[in-house]
Design a protein around this motif. Structure first.
Motif, short mmCIF file in Angstrom:
data_model
loop_
_atom_site.label_atom_id
_atom_site.label_comp_id
_atom_site.label_asym_id
_atom_site.label_seq_id
_atom_site.Cartn_x
_atom_site.Cartn_y
_atom_site.Cartn_z
N GLU A 1 -133.51 81.41 33.44
CA GLU A 1 -132.08 81.66 33.59
C GLU A 1 -131.43 80.60 34.48
OE1 GLU A 1 -129.18 85.22 35.17
OE2 GLU A 1 -131.17 85.75 34.43
N ARG A 2 -132.12 80.24 35.58
CA ARG A 2 -131.59 79.19 36.46
C ARG A 2 -131.51 77.86 35.72
NH1 ARG A 2 -134.99 81.88 40.01
NH2 ARG A 2 -136.63 80.32 39.80
N LEU A 3 -132.54 77.55 34.94
CA LEU A 3 -132.55 76.31 34.17
C LEU A 3 -131.42 76.31 33.15
CD1 LEU A 3 -133.83 73.59 33.45
CD2 LEU A 3 -135.30 74.84 31.84
N HIS A 4 -131.23 77.42 32.47
CA HIS A 4 -130.16 77.51 31.48
C HIS A 4 -128.80 77.27 32.14
CE1 HIS A 4 -127.11 79.60 29.02
NE2 HIS A 4 -127.77 79.04 28.04
N PHE A 5 -128.57 77.90 33.29
CA PHE A 5 -127.31 77.69 33.99
C PHE A 5 -127.15 76.22 34.39
CE2 PHE A 5 -125.17 76.96 38.02
CZ PHE A 5 -123.89 77.38 37.69
N ALA A 6 -128.20 75.62 34.94
CA ALA A 6 -128.10 74.24 35.42
C ALA A 6 -127.85 73.27 34.27
CB ALA A 6 -129.38 73.85 36.17
N VAL A 7 -128.53 73.47 33.14
CA VAL A 7 -128.30 72.59 31.98
C VAL A 7 -126.89 72.78 31.45
CG1 VAL A 7 -128.97 72.18 29.57
CG2 VAL A 7 -130.73 72.43 31.33
N SER A 8 -126.46 74.02 31.32
CA SER A 8 -125.12 74.30 30.83
C SER A 8 -124.05 73.71 31.74
CB SER A 8 -124.94 75.83 30.72
OG SER A 8 -123.61 76.17 30.50
N HIS A 9 -124.22 73.90 33.04
CA HIS A 9 -123.24 73.39 33.99
C HIS A 9 -123.27 71.85 34.02
CE1 HIS A 9 -120.33 73.89 37.12
NE2 HIS A 9 -121.06 73.23 38.00
N SER A 10 -124.45 71.28 33.92
CA SER A 10 -124.57 69.82 33.89
C SER A 10 -123.84 69.25 32.68
CB SER A 10 -126.06 69.43 33.85
OG SER A 10 -126.21 68.04 33.85
N TRP A 11 -124.02 69.88 31.53
CA TRP A 11 -123.33 69.44 30.32
C TRP A 11 -121.83 69.55 30.49
CZ3 TRP A 11 -120.33 72.32 26.82
CH2 TRP A 11 -119.93 71.62 25.70
N HIS A 12 -121.36 70.67 31.05
CA HIS A 12 -119.92 70.88 31.28
C HIS A 12 -119.35 69.80 32.21
CE1 HIS A 12 -116.11 72.89 32.02
NE2 HIS A 12 -116.36 72.77 33.32
N LEU A 13 -120.04 69.54 33.32
CA LEU A 13 -119.57 68.53 34.27
C LEU A 13 -119.54 67.14 33.63
CD1 LEU A 13 -121.42 69.63 37.53
CD2 LEU A 13 -118.96 69.79 37.06
N THR A 14 -120.56 66.83 32.84
CA THR A 14 -120.62 65.53 32.19
C THR A 14 -119.48 65.36 31.20
OG1 THR A 14 -123.02 65.50 32.45
CG2 THR A 14 -122.09 63.98 30.83
N GLU A 15 -119.22 66.38 30.40
CA GLU A 15 -118.11 66.32 29.44
C GLU A 15 -116.77 66.19 30.17
OE1 GLU A 15 -117.96 66.28 25.92
OE2 GLU A 15 -120.02 65.68 26.32
N LYS A 16 -116.62 66.91 31.27
CA LYS A 16 -115.36 66.84 32.03
C LYS A 16 -115.15 65.46 32.61
CE LYS A 16 -112.87 68.92 35.91
NZ LYS A 16 -112.29 67.64 36.28
N VAL A 17 -116.17 64.89 33.24
CA VAL A 17 -116.01 63.58 33.86
C VAL A 17 -115.80 62.51 32.78
CG1 VAL A 17 -118.42 62.79 34.08
CG2 VAL A 17 -116.76 62.18 35.82
N LYS A 18 -116.42 62.67 31.63
CA LYS A 18 -116.19 61.73 30.53
C LYS A 18 -114.74 61.79 30.08
CE LYS A 18 -117.20 62.63 26.24
NZ LYS A 18 -117.90 62.97 25.01
N GLY A 19 -114.23 62.98 29.87
CA GLY A 19 -112.84 63.14 29.45
C GLY A 19 -111.86 62.64 30.49
N ASP A 20 -112.13 62.96 31.76
CA ASP A 20 -111.24 62.51 32.84
C ASP A 20 -111.27 60.99 32.99
OD1 ASP A 20 -110.58 65.15 33.29
OD2 ASP A 20 -111.79 65.34 35.12
N ALA A 21 -112.44 60.39 32.83
CA ALA A 21 -112.55 58.93 32.93
C ALA A 21 -111.80 58.25 31.79
CB ALA A 21 -114.02 58.51 32.95
N LEU A 22 -111.95 58.78 30.58
CA LEU A 22 -111.23 58.19 29.45
C LEU A 22 -109.72 58.35 29.62
CD1 LEU A 22 -113.53 59.18 26.47
CD2 LEU A 22 -113.13 56.89 27.39
N ALA A 23 -109.31 59.51 30.12
CA ALA A 23 -107.88 59.72 30.36
C ALA A 23 -107.35 58.78 31.45
CB ALA A 23 -107.62 61.18 30.74
N ALA A 24 -108.19 58.52 32.45
CA ALA A 24 -107.79 57.61 33.52
C ALA A 24 -107.69 56.17 33.02
CB ALA A 24 -108.78 57.69 34.69
N LEU A 25 -108.63 55.80 32.14
CA LEU A 25 -108.63 54.43 31.62
C LEU A 25 -107.59 54.19 30.55
CD1 LEU A 25 -112.48 53.90 31.38
CD2 LEU A 25 -110.93 52.83 33.03
N TYR A 26 -107.34 55.21 29.74
CA TYR A 26 -106.43 55.07 28.60
C TYR A 26 -105.37 56.18 28.65
CZ TYR A 26 -110.38 52.27 27.20
OH TYR A 26 -111.39 51.35 27.17
N PRO A 27 -104.43 56.07 29.59
CA PRO A 27 -103.41 57.12 29.74
C PRO A 27 -102.53 57.22 28.49
CG PRO A 27 -102.84 55.21 31.08
CD PRO A 27 -104.20 54.95 30.49
#
Length: 97
Positions: free
Chosen positions: A69-95
């Motif tokens: 359960e801890r692993l599932h949460f950590a993988v899920s949260h890691s994926w969410h954070l990665t997708e968010k930072v990717k989207g935010d970085a692209l938005a910052a680079l290409y407004p």
């Protein structure tokens, strides 16, 4: 996914926008490290020895449901954070215009 538009930002603006995301990059990297630690613990020597004793098989692991359960949460949260930072970085680079 369409190719990103050419940025109209100056180099300084681009760097400033990416600096604003620094804590998000660190959060994603730290969570990925937690995933690695959890996986390492699940398959370390002690876990392997205990699983082999219980199952009689070298390549069979018994995983504690709470650890899974801890692993599932950590993988899920890691994926969410990665997708968010990717989207935010692209938005910052290409407004949007």
């Amino acid at each position: 996914m369409s190719p990103p538009r050419k940025s109209t930002l100056s180099a300084e603006q681009t760097v400033d926008r990416l600096r604003d995301l620094e804590s998000d990059f660190h959060a994603a990297a730290n969570m990925a490290g937690i995933v690695w630690d959890l996986l390492s613990e699940m398959f370390d020597g002690e876990a392997k020895d205990a699983s082999e004793k219980m199952t009689g098989h070298k390549d069979c692991f018994i995983i504690d449901p709470a650890a899974l359960e801890r692993l599932h949460f950590a993988v899920s949260h890691s994926w969410h954070l990665t997708e968010k930072v990717k989207g935010d970085a692209l938005a910052a680079l290409y407004p949007s215009p």
